[in-house]
Design a protein around this motif. Sequence first.
Motif, PDB file in Angstrom:
ATOM      1  N   LEU A   1       0.905  -1.229  -0.064  1.00 23.99           N
ATOM      2  CA  LEU A   1       0.062   0.034   0.074  1.00 23.99           C
ATOM      3  C   LEU A   1       0.903   1.361  -0.048  1.00 23.99           C
ATOM      4  O   LEU A   1       0.119   2.301  -0.044  1.00 23.99           O
TER       5      LEU A   1
ATOM      6  N   LEU B   1      -0.651   1.502  -6.191  1.00 26.16           N
ATOM      7  CA  LEU B   1      -1.822   2.570  -5.831  1.00 26.16           C
ATOM      8  C   LEU B   1      -2.122   3.136  -7.283  1.00 26.16           C
ATOM      9  O   LEU B   1      -3.591   3.306  -7.526  1.00 26.16           O
TER      10      LEU B   1
ATOM     11  N   LYS C   1      -5.732   2.483  -9.028  1.00 24.97           N
ATOM     12  CA  LYS C   1      -6.332   3.650  -8.632  1.00 24.97           C
ATOM     13  C   LYS C   1      -6.778   4.166  -7.199  1.00 24.97           C
ATOM     14  O   LYS C   1      -8.072   4.042  -6.937  1.00 24.97           O
ATOM     15  N   LEU C   2      -5.845   3.716  -6.257  1.00 21.38           N
ATOM     16  CA  LEU C   2      -6.047   3.966  -4.756  1.00 21.38           C
ATOM     17  C   LEU C   2      -5.338   5.146  -4.295  1.00 21.38           C
ATOM     18  O   LEU C   2      -4.832   5.035  -3.031  1.00 21.38           O
TER      19      LEU C   2
ATOM     20  N   GLU D   1      -5.070   8.283  -2.515  1.00 21.68           N
ATOM     21  CA  GLU D   1      -6.175   9.124  -1.835  1.00 21.68           C
ATOM     22  C   GLU D   1      -5.764  10.668  -2.291  1.00 21.68           C
ATOM     23  O   GLU D   1      -4.826  11.188  -2.429  1.00 21.68           O
TER      24      GLU D   1
ATOM     25  N   ASP E   1      -7.921   9.623  -6.564  1.00 21.14           N
ATOM     26  CA  ASP E   1      -8.848   8.604  -7.200  1.00 21.14           C
ATOM     27  C   ASP E   1      -9.908   8.790  -6.200  1.00 21.14           C
ATOM     28  O   ASP E   1      -9.976   8.561  -5.115  1.00 21.14           O
TER      29      ASP E   1
ATOM     30  N   ALA F   1     -10.963   6.141  -2.882  1.00 19.10           N
ATOM     31  CA  ALA F   1      -9.658   5.578  -2.554  1.00 19.10           C
ATOM     32  C   ALA F   1      -9.613   4.962  -1.162  1.00 19.10           C
ATOM     33  O   ALA F   1      -9.280   3.712  -1.105  1.00 19.10           O
ATOM     34  N   THR F   2     -10.232   5.949  -0.184  1.00 20.37           N
ATOM     35  CA  THR F   2     -10.087   5.433   1.065  1.00 20.37           C
ATOM     36  C   THR F   2     -10.794   4.440   1.491  1.00 20.37           C
ATOM     37  O   THR F   2     -10.748   3.351   2.038  1.00 20.37           O
TER      38      THR F   2
ATOM     39  N   LEU G   1     -11.866   1.942  -0.663  1.00 16.57           N
ATOM     40  CA  LEU G   1     -11.157   0.728  -1.172  1.00 16.57           C
ATOM     41  C   LEU G   1     -10.140   0.250  -0.354  1.00 16.57           C
ATOM     42  O   LEU G   1      -9.873  -1.028  -0.525  1.00 16.57           O
ATOM     43  N   LEU G   2      -9.298   1.035   0.256  1.00 19.34           N
ATOM     44  CA  LEU G   2      -8.032   0.597   1.052  1.00 19.34           C
ATOM     45  C   LEU G   2      -8.668  -0.244   2.258  1.00 19.34           C
ATOM     46  O   LEU G   2      -8.025  -1.175   2.419  1.00 19.34           O
TER      47      LEU G   2
ATOM     48  N   THR H   1     -10.046  -3.306   1.195  1.00 17.87           N
ATOM     49  CA  THR H   1      -8.645  -4.425   0.760  1.00 17.87           C
ATOM     50  C   THR H   1      -8.182  -5.204   2.091  1.00 17.87           C
ATOM     51  O   THR H   1      -8.140  -6.461   1.706  1.00 17.87           O
TER      52      THR H   1
ATOM     53  N   ILE I   1      -8.820  -6.158  -9.001  1.00 18.69           N
ATOM     54  CA  ILE I   1      -8.521  -6.107  -7.567  1.00 18.69           C
ATOM     55  C   ILE I   1      -8.788  -7.627  -7.054  1.00 18.69           C
ATOM     56  O   ILE I   1      -9.882  -7.962  -6.993  1.00 18.69           O
TER      57      ILE I   1
END
Length: 460
Positions: free
Chosen positions: A34, A40, A44-45, A47, A50, A53-54, A56-57, A60, A108
């Motif tokens: 990460l 990233l 498309k992660l 912050e 994208d 992003a927050t 999706l993190l 994950t 992903i």
Amino acid sequence: MHESRSWLNLLIVFFVTLGSLSYGYSASIIASTLGQPEFLKYFKLREGIDANATALLGATNGLFQTGGLLGALAIGYCSDRFSRRGSILISSTVLVVGGGLQAGSVLIGSGYALAGWVGYATYPMKGNIQWRLPLALQVVWPAMLIAGTYFLPESPRWLLQQDRTDEALAVLKRIHHDVKDSAGNFAVREYHAMEEQFAIDKSMGDGTFKELVTKPHNLKRVVIGFLTMFAAQSTGTLVINNYGVTLYSNVGYSGRVAIALTAGWVTVSILGNYITSLFVDRLGRVRFMIIGFTGITCVLIGEVICLALLETRTSFGISAAAIFFLFGHIAFFSSCIDATTYIYASEIFPTYLRAKGLSLSLSGLFLGSLVYTQAAPSALSAIGWKYYLIFIILSAAFVAVLCLYFPETKNLSLEEIARLFGDPIAVELSRISDKDAEALDVAIESSQASKQTVQHMEKV
């Protein structure tokens, strides 16, 4: 009476440790991944750049812990159904396949330390190899474990459960082989204690999940085991590990320096786990955990003070202090809590319920990890250092719970621990004198001779 060990003991420990290495690497590699710009960018992660992003993190990390929760609930059945060796083989195969799929994915993780430094080493690489290579290396350790599984003896207690008594005794004699004990007396005594205790346990129930939650003495074990593993995650250790790059960025360190700090943080756990191996049998499991949770409460208080001050000023000294407290956190966790919780949660259950009991206990680990890591990105973004207050309160509360309700298990065999929960036990080998041990040897020989006579008469 002194326990004898052979080189087989060391080989067993080595190969089984590969399981811990496999889990540690797989669980930790996400932390450095990460922090890899190419990862990233690819997914498309980023912050602030994208969309979503927050969230999706958090998803994950949440998906990883969800998989761990499902695996923990399944391993109890698999260990009893397919044997301890069989379940190791199945889990290792899944890890190899999963690691390969991650490395080749276009959609992903001691293992923690290794994962951290692998991420640091690949940071300067260009392109997707920057994150694919660390993910691909996940397959190495479980592949070695698969190979080693074929040379490992089966668990003698599992063999005893399957009524494969001769094989169980043979394994014990191999494990405790000693030229000073050519007759294998120690192994025979241990086998006798296991056999007698198993007969008692078998008369108490059929070893189902229902028995774990419907009988008070077993439910107490489940609650203690679950709380032990859940409390370990309530220290915030996985939040610090998985979002280490973000946390170090908040105190002024970013890029490869942040990844190096994350790798250095988890590397402390190697020394910490070694300290556990030296002192956990001397000080005791519960005392060790009390020290650990007390220490973590203190360093987290120091951490939140530093982070609160950094909101209003820029100071190299305060930033350094914040990093010091984070390293203090892993020092207390790895030396007093990490391995100790696994030891304690596994040994409090009787043999016929151990696999299923540990399964429910481990669900506490992954449930706690799921809740805390899933919420972390949004919480750190919205309330910052105040998120740590949850871990301070829960860690401090668990110190009181440990002192009041958790029985000490040090210097007791797995069979003798049953006494702490009100169960009857057959033989107390840890308290037996040399004279009584000799008398027990004679009694065992007499019993075996009687059984052989009966078997011979039945054949005639």
